[in-house]
Design an enzyme around this catalytic site. Sequence first.
Site, PDB file in Angstrom:
ATOM      1  N   GLN A   1       0.861  -1.178   0.000  1.00 47.64           N
ATOM      2  CA  GLN A   1       0.000   0.000   0.000  1.00 47.64           C
ATOM      3  C   GLN A   1       0.894   1.222   0.000  1.00 47.64           C
ATOM      4  OE1 GLN A   1      -3.555  -0.200   0.472  1.00 47.64           O
ATOM      5  NE2 GLN A   1      -3.812   1.998   0.202  1.00 47.64           N
ATOM      6  N   GLY A   2       0.578   2.207  -0.813  1.00 51.20           N
ATOM      7  CA  GLY A   2       1.372   3.423  -0.820  1.00 51.20           C
ATOM      8  C   GLY A   2       0.626   4.553  -1.485  1.00 51.20           C
ATOM      9  N   GLY A   3       0.787   5.763  -0.942  1.00 49.97           N
ATOM     10  CA  GLY A   3       0.170   6.920  -1.554  1.00 49.97           C
ATOM     11  C   GLY A   3      -1.328   6.762  -1.684  1.00 49.97           C
ATOM     12  N   PHE A   4      -1.852   6.991  -2.883  1.00 50.91           N
ATOM     13  CA  PHE A   4      -3.277   6.938  -3.130  1.00 50.91           C
ATOM     14  C   PHE A   4      -3.766   5.566  -3.559  1.00 50.91           C
ATOM     15  CE2 PHE A   4      -3.281  11.609  -3.562  1.00 50.91           C
ATOM     16  CZ  PHE A   4      -4.415  11.886  -2.839  1.00 50.91           C
ATOM     17  N   GLY A   5      -2.918   4.563  -3.552  1.00 49.72           N
ATOM     18  CA  GLY A   5      -3.388   3.298  -4.066  1.00 49.72           C
ATOM     19  C   GLY A   5      -2.657   2.097  -3.532  1.00 49.72           C
ATOM     20  N   SER A   6      -3.214   0.946  -3.852  1.00 44.61           N
ATOM     21  CA  SER A   6      -2.623  -0.333  -3.480  1.00 44.61           C
ATOM     22  C   SER A   6      -1.946  -0.945  -4.693  1.00 44.61           C
ATOM     23  CB  SER A   6      -3.698  -1.283  -2.954  1.00 44.61           C
ATOM     24  OG  SER A   6      -4.336  -0.735  -1.821  1.00 44.61           O
ATOM     25  N   VAL A   7      -0.942  -1.804  -4.436  1.00 44.62           N
ATOM     26  CA  VAL A   7      -0.188  -2.450  -5.500  1.00 44.62           C
ATOM     27  C   VAL A   7      -0.488  -3.945  -5.468  1.00 44.62           C
ATOM     28  CG1 VAL A   7       2.095  -2.849  -6.488  1.00 44.62           C
ATOM     29  CG2 VAL A   7       1.622  -0.715  -5.289  1.00 44.62           C
TER      30      VAL A   7
ATOM     31  N   ASP B   1      12.587  12.774  -3.453  1.00 44.12           N
ATOM     32  CA  ASP B   1      12.291  11.856  -2.331  1.00 44.12           C
ATOM     33  C   ASP B   1      13.141  10.590  -2.439  1.00 44.12           C
ATOM     34  OD1 ASP B   1      11.090  11.175   0.046  1.00 44.12           O
ATOM     35  OD2 ASP B   1       9.289  10.344  -0.874  1.00 44.12           O
TER      36      ASP B   1
ATOM     37  N   LYS C   1      -0.637  -0.831  -9.913  1.00 46.64           N
ATOM     38  CA  LYS C   1      -1.015   0.119  -8.886  1.00 46.64           C
ATOM     39  C   LYS C   1      -2.404   0.659  -9.189  1.00 46.64           C
ATOM     40  CE  LYS C   1       0.927   3.411  -5.793  1.00 46.64           C
ATOM     41  NZ  LYS C   1       2.159   4.031  -5.349  1.00 46.64           N
TER      42      LYS C   1
END
Length: 817
Positions: free
Chosen positions: A507-513, A623, A527
């Site tokens: 899970q990261g940011g605005f979505g899941s992978v 980043d 993603k």
Amino acid sequence: MAFKHKPYHAAVLLSSLLIISSSKFLGAKVLNYSSTAYLSTLWPNHPSQMVNTTEMASVTPILLRKTDGPWFMCGFYCNMDGSSCLFGVLIFQNLNSAYLQFPQLVWSANRNNPVPTHAALQLTQDGDLVLINFDLTVVWSSNTRGKPVSGINLTDTGNLVLFGRNNETIWQSFDHPTDSLLWGQKLVPGQKLRASVSESNMSQGLFCLSVTPDGLMAYMESNPPQRYYTSRFHEGHSFEFNKGRLYGWDIPYSSSSQFLKFEPDGHLKVYQWDGMHWRQVADLLSPEAGDCGYPTVCGKYGVCKHGQCGCPDAANYQSNFFRQIDSRHPNLGCSALTPISCDYAKDQSFLELKNAYYFAFESSLYGHGTGLDECKNSCLNNCSCKAALFAYDGNGTSEGGCLLLNEVFSIINNENHAVSVHNTTLFVMVSSVKNSRHSKVMLVLTLGAFSASLCCVGCCLFLFRKRLKELKEIEMDLLDHLPGMPARYSYEMLKKMTENFSRKLGQGGFGSVYEGILDNGTKIAVKYLNGFGQVKDSFLVEVNTIGGIHHINLVKLVGYCSEKSHRLLVYEYMANGSLDTWIFGGTEKSPLPWHTRRKIILDIAKGLAYLHEECCQKIIHFDVKPQNVLLDQNFNAKVSDFGLSKLLEKDQSRVVTRMRGTPGYLAPEWLHSAGMTEKVDVYSFGVVIMEIICGRKNVDWSMTGENSHLLSLFKRKALEERLQDIVDKKSEDMLIHMEEAIDVMKIGAWCLQSDFTKRPSMSLVVKALEGLVAAETNLNFDFTNSSVVNMVATADQEQEAVDDASPLLPSVLSGPR
């Protein structure tokens, strides 16, 4: 090593040997090879001997040992086209000059990192046995550099030995078993056999066989490990494979060749040469495990009954909760129709399988004297729990033994008492919510909300719908005509490739992978972006920018989906995940050796140099951190996460932007009003170098005082000339290459100069790491000022982004994590 310090001379030497060897090996005779060699010898991989196997292969012989029984060869074992070669030891018989008859690989050094033709093995002058790829990177080492090694010998038992001046053993392959044992070889505490993934994929799989204080133990290396065999006899602290015996087992044998192999399916078998082929003479664990006692005999969630596989259901295995992954191959297991999730714990219940048993029960630690309800509730209240096995005590009470499972492999149908434990029930966690019910609920809620607000929005709806349609058509047209765009997939295609998004990677940011598989069998990471607004804009930027970027050290965007409200990105799959799990992962993963860390550092540098200087538009990452560095199956590093990137035209020197990034990796100039340049990435890269070499986070609150901040600790140790104190001591290989590690740390210090004008460009960093230019030595070790340290100290150490004035652009469009 000579290759590392003199790459030009090493390359010339390797090329010369390849030319000489190519003519020599055309008519090579295996009979001419010696069983011993001495220091400063280099053997290039140039396959010269054909192998008679089920699939034709070839070998590059290095050492040969002839005995009255089996013969042994040490060398490179390659597939037919030479693209994948393992350095190892082979056992064989009936040698002739044209073919090796069915040789068996019984030990290999690089099973997880095959090399191609033109790699080389070298016994260096300083006593190290190293496997070198064609690009001169070190793939494997015996880690004997500096030890009094005189030569290498292949013994008459198949043991590859580095020996000293008095023929004493300094290193031997018998101390580092892979998946096989030879006569005379011992398995001792601290060692284990690890089966291959499959017959064709010789890299490490999940099955392990190790020595414990109670004897031998066979288990799946899941989390936690699940045992399927624990011995009932013990012969001491080590267990030797000898003619006719191993660890209490009597094994049929003759005077011919014999070896033991831990198979990819978890069987422990003994093979013997019968004059024509290798024939199985013993399957040691099967008398106790039976047809159904192996963890993967029917795949995950598969139910085994008399050797036949089905899916779990309380009545007749025609399940409403599970389906077979492949009906033509039922042994591949079953998958849930509706995956369980911690987010929907209240909608989950148990599928009760009476007279079902699980292989790990008898040999595992489980709760005795536990009530049935207590056992079930323990699983329901544990988000990681996938099933609970309950075995009644048989004394007329509802108490018994309880085993909670975080992963469910093959299940045993125990209706006819196939195992000795009777009266058992398996409770499998299932989702009681079907997709159709979710859709109906959402539809009812949507219609209700629409009806309630119809009076308010009716007048605006017509105008908005018309404008929205125009915008969508413009967006779709833009996506279809972007130059160099990656493949476009429909939502249904991606849904099928990911098996309805059932295999979540992270899970990261605005979505899941999610993990997926293309039609050609290639693994991908998909993603799935959630939400609207900014995600839409970021999506367009990501596809437009990343789709046209191709570099070996950048995560590749291979496709996308933009259909109605669905936004998905398709990335190449990275088997070893993110770098942070390897350098901050504690004891759960083996410490990376020096050559792997050095290559990862160089790979990151090359990826950033490409973004900064070789793209048609300069890209600043903003980043750079270990979480945004992904590793493939060969530990090649690739930079991911361009969601925070801003494009900078080449004729511009800087870009002014909001503060963004991650605490601990921010350059000092973020606190000033000056515009940002690509040198903020150089600073963050310097922090990553320090973390990789020191094996710890830059900011670690578990440590006290100055030690909690790695850069402050580096300054003190540098002034004391004791940088060796902070090199990662979890890896013995790091201590062996201490001097090289410190040299790279100094390059990291160069990148960390508080004055950004004194930091090198990333292309200059690449040259310094490759030894083509000297690093700056006049360095200022005040890498940060107190404001930066205080800012990091007050930030939440798990926070992913910082913004003083306004919300940050999230790392939504990262590569898969």
